[in-house]
Each structure stands twice: as structure tokens, then as C-alpha cells.
Design a protein around this motif. Structure first.
Motif, PDB file in Angstrom:
ATOM      1  N   TRP A  34       5.891  -6.341   8.609  1.00 31.27           N
ATOM      2  CA  TRP A  34       5.744  -5.214   7.681  1.00 31.27           C
ATOM      3  C   TRP A  34       7.021  -4.392   7.598  1.00 31.27           C
ATOM      4  CZ3 TRP A  34       6.571  -0.573  10.036  1.00 31.27           C
ATOM      5  CH2 TRP A  34       6.391  -0.520  11.422  1.00 31.27           C
ATOM      6  N   THR A  35       7.170  -3.755   6.443  1.00 32.13           N
ATOM      7  CA  THR A  35       8.263  -2.813   6.222  1.00 32.13           C
ATOM      8  C   THR A  35       7.665  -1.548   5.635  1.00 32.13           C
ATOM      9  OG1 THR A  35       8.648  -3.707   4.002  1.00 32.13           O
ATOM     10  CG2 THR A  35       9.997  -4.595   5.783  1.00 32.13           C
ATOM     11  N   GLU A  36       8.290  -0.423   5.922  1.00 32.61           N
ATOM     12  CA  GLU A  36       7.872   0.842   5.327  1.00 32.61           C
ATOM     13  C   GLU A  36       9.084   1.583   4.781  1.00 32.61           C
ATOM     14  OE1 GLU A  36       3.737   1.979   7.598  1.00 32.61           O
ATOM     15  OE2 GLU A  36       5.505   3.206   7.996  1.00 32.61           O
ATOM     16  N   PHE A  37       8.841   2.265   3.655  1.00 28.83           N
ATOM     17  CA  PHE A  37       9.884   3.013   2.964  1.00 28.83           C
ATOM     18  C   PHE A  37       9.345   4.383   2.605  1.00 28.83           C
ATOM     19  CE2 PHE A  37      10.142  -1.464   2.121  1.00 28.83           C
ATOM     20  CZ  PHE A  37      11.476  -1.757   2.356  1.00 28.83           C
ATOM     21  N   LYS A  38      10.068   5.428   2.996  1.00 27.87           N
ATOM     22  CA  LYS A  38       9.713   6.778   2.562  1.00 27.87           C
ATOM     23  C   LYS A  38      10.079   6.886   1.089  1.00 27.87           C
ATOM     24  CE  LYS A  38      10.925   8.572   7.054  1.00 27.87           C
ATOM     25  NZ  LYS A  38      11.987   9.234   7.812  1.00 27.87           N
TER      26      LYS A  38
ATOM     27  N   LEU B  80      17.764  -1.605   5.620  1.00 27.67           N
ATOM     28  CA  LEU B  80      17.212  -1.000   4.413  1.00 27.67           C
ATOM     29  C   LEU B  80      15.877  -0.291   4.612  1.00 27.67           C
ATOM     30  CD1 LEU B  80      18.061  -3.804   1.842  1.00 27.67           C
ATOM     31  CD2 LEU B  80      19.196  -1.588   2.113  1.00 27.67           C
ATOM     32  N   ALA B  81      15.003  -0.850   5.422  1.00 27.67           N
ATOM     33  CA  ALA B  81      13.675  -0.260   5.609  1.00 27.67           C
ATOM     34  C   ALA B  81      13.766   0.945   6.545  1.00 27.67           C
ATOM     35  CB  ALA B  81      12.714  -1.296   6.180  1.00 27.67           C
ATOM     36  N   ASP B  82      12.918   1.922   6.319  1.00 26.02           N
ATOM     37  CA  ASP B  82      12.867   3.061   7.241  1.00 26.02           C
ATOM     38  C   ASP B  82      12.252   2.640   8.567  1.00 26.02           C
ATOM     39  OD1 ASP B  82      14.005   5.136   5.599  1.00 26.02           O
ATOM     40  OD2 ASP B  82      12.197   4.972   4.375  1.00 26.02           O
ATOM     41  N   GLU B  83      11.310   1.715   8.491  1.00 25.03           N
ATOM     42  CA  GLU B  83      10.712   1.118   9.687  1.00 25.03           C
ATOM     43  C   GLU B  83      10.283  -0.292   9.342  1.00 25.03           C
ATOM     44  OE1 GLU B  83       7.878   3.341  12.123  1.00 25.03           O
ATOM     45  OE2 GLU B  83       8.252   5.060  10.817  1.00 25.03           O
ATOM     46  N   TRP B  84      10.230  -1.151  10.353  1.00 25.97           N
ATOM     47  CA  TRP B  84       9.690  -2.488  10.159  1.00 25.97           C
ATOM     48  C   TRP B  84       9.221  -2.995  11.506  1.00 25.97           C
ATOM     49  CZ3 TRP B  84      11.283  -7.337  11.996  1.00 25.97           C
ATOM     50  CH2 TRP B  84      12.487  -7.356  12.700  1.00 25.97           C
ATOM     51  N   GLY B  85       8.355  -3.977  11.471  1.00 21.22           N
ATOM     52  CA  GLY B  85       7.871  -4.531  12.721  1.00 21.22           C
ATOM     53  C   GLY B  85       7.019  -5.759  12.491  1.00 21.22           C
ATOM     54  N   VAL B  86       6.476  -6.258  13.597  1.00 23.40           N
ATOM     55  CA  VAL B  86       5.651  -7.455  13.579  1.00 23.40           C
ATOM     56  C   VAL B  86       4.357  -7.148  14.317  1.00 23.40           C
ATOM     57  CG1 VAL B  86       5.500  -9.891  14.225  1.00 23.40           C
ATOM     58  CG2 VAL B  86       7.723  -8.880  13.652  1.00 23.40           C
TER      59      VAL B  86
ATOM     60  N   ARG C 212       4.301   0.698   2.051  1.00 22.58           N
ATOM     61  CA  ARG C 212       4.227  -0.335   3.088  1.00 22.58           C
ATOM     62  C   ARG C 212       4.086  -1.688   2.396  1.00 22.58           C
ATOM     63  NH1 ARG C 212       2.658  -0.281   8.809  1.00 22.58           N
ATOM     64  NH2 ARG C 212       1.859  -2.330   9.388  1.00 22.58           N
ATOM     65  N   VAL C 213       4.980  -2.608   2.740  1.00 22.36           N
ATOM     66  CA  VAL C 213       4.953  -3.965   2.209  1.00 22.36           C
ATOM     67  C   VAL C 213       4.788  -4.904   3.395  1.00 22.36           C
ATOM     68  CG1 VAL C 213       6.211  -5.724   0.900  1.00 22.36           C
ATOM     69  CG2 VAL C 213       6.444  -3.296   0.285  1.00 22.36           C
TER      70      VAL C 213
ATOM     71  N   SER D 101       0.851  -1.189   0.000  1.00 21.84           N
ATOM     72  CA  SER D 101       0.000   0.000   0.000  1.00 21.84           C
ATOM     73  C   SER D 101       0.886   1.237   0.000  1.00 21.84           C
ATOM     74  CB  SER D 101      -0.934   0.001   1.216  1.00 21.84           C
ATOM     75  OG  SER D 101      -0.198  -0.058   2.421  1.00 21.84           O
ATOM     76  N   LEU D 102       0.290   2.322  -0.424  1.00 22.34           N
ATOM     77  CA  LEU D 102       0.996   3.600  -0.492  1.00 22.34           C
ATOM     78  C   LEU D 102       0.136   4.633   0.223  1.00 22.34           C
ATOM     79  CD1 LEU D 102       3.405   5.154  -1.641  1.00 22.34           C
ATOM     80  CD2 LEU D 102       2.057   5.539  -3.701  1.00 22.34           C
ATOM     81  N   ILE D 103       0.670   5.147   1.338  1.00 21.90           N
ATOM     82  CA  ILE D 103      -0.081   6.104   2.136  1.00 21.90           C
ATOM     83  C   ILE D 103       0.868   7.216   2.590  1.00 21.90           C
ATOM     84  CG2 ILE D 103      -1.442   6.448   4.238  1.00 21.90           C
ATOM     85  CD1 ILE D 103      -2.174   3.458   4.076  1.00 21.90           C
ATOM     86  N   ASP D 104       0.499   8.445   2.278  1.00 24.51           N
ATOM     87  CA  ASP D 104       1.245   9.621   2.741  1.00 24.51           C
ATOM     88  C   ASP D 104       2.742   9.527   2.458  1.00 24.51           C
ATOM     89  OD1 ASP D 104      -1.123  10.760   3.705  1.00 24.51           O
ATOM     90  OD2 ASP D 104      -0.897   9.802   5.671  1.00 24.51           O
TER      91      ASP D 104
END
Length: 140
Positions: free
Chosen positions: A122-126, A105-111, A73-74, A66-69
Motif C-alpha cells: 500500500w501507498t498513502e498520499f496526503k 514519492l509516497a508519504d507512507e508505504w508498506g506491506v 490510499r492505493v 480509498s480516500l480517508i481523512d
């Protein structure tokens, strides 16, 4: 904002390149090239972990994007309650570095655990988003 995309993959070694191909296609449709290599590598690591540690034979997992703001997010969803953790491999170890790569590599990630079972990693990338000129405005 594009509609989120998701696809189910069955546990098999071919699922890793298939998941990468799926995400590559989604990113192309969304006209995203910024951070695509990072997102694809992280997805490879997460899907490899799912196949090796979380999905039983004959099972499946879900990949969502998804792409938000301005953030891509993968997500990788599975039905296992086993939570991933970052290893500290020795120099001689031939595996165990996947989440180290994701963390780098990811700007943020978590479970996110799910009740009664399963989880989402999940991972998030700006990312840079293309700004369309206002109607009637000619770009220089």
C-alpha cells in the motif's frame, strides 16, 4: 467521503496501463488532482513488481483505492508470500529502482502480509480536499 474502488487485473503487460487508467478514472471521479501523478507512478511501479515477481501465469491481482481523512490510499493485493524489498542498484543497472521511487514519492508505504498467503502493498498520499461552503454561504 467517496466509496472505495477496486478492480481485478490479470497478469499481462497491458495490466500496468490498464491499472493506471483505472486509478486515473477513480481520481477524476473523486475530483482529485493533487498528488495524482505521484499516485499513478507509484501504482505503475507496484503493478510492474506484481507482474514480474508475484503473480503466476494466468493469475490476477487487485488494485484498490480509498480516500480517508485527507489521505489517498492505493493498494495492490496479490496471492504471493514473497515480500518486496528496496534494492540498491548500481548506476549501470536498468531496473531495480521501483520501490526507491515509491519510497521517495509516497508519504507512507508498506506491506501487509496475509494468512495463509498473499499480501497487500500500500501507498498513502496526503491530499488537499476541496471544502464545500456551508449551505447558504456564498463563496468570495
Amino acid at each position: 467521503m467517496p466509496k472505495p474502488a477496486e478492480r481485478r487485473f490479470f497478469r499481462a503487460d497491458v495490466a500496468v496501463p490498464e491499472a493506471r487508467s483505472f486509478l486515473r478514472h477513480v481520481l477524476s471521479q473523486w475530483d482529485i488532482i493533487d498528488r495524482s501523478d505521484d499516485a499513478l507512478l507509484c501504482l505503475s511501479e507496484l503493478t510492474t513488481n506484481v507482474i514480474r515477481h508475484a503473480v503466476p501465469q494466468g493469475g490476477y491481482f487487485l488494485v484498490a483505492a480509498s480516500l480517508i481523512d485527507g489521505r489517498l490510499r492505493v493498494e495492490v493485493h496479490d496471492q504471493s508470500g514473497r515480500l518486496p524489498h528496496i534494492n540498491c542498484p548500481d548506476a549501470e543497472d536498468v531496473s531495480g529502482r521501483g520501490l526507491l521511487l515509491v519510497d521517495a514519492l509516497a508519504d507512507e508505504w508498506g506491506v501487509q502480509p496475509h494468512v495463509p498467503s498473499g499480501k497487500t502493498v500500500w501507498t498513502e498520499f496526503k491530499i488537499e480536499t476541496r471544502q464545500e461552503p456551508a449551505s447558504g454561504v456564498i463563496a468570495c
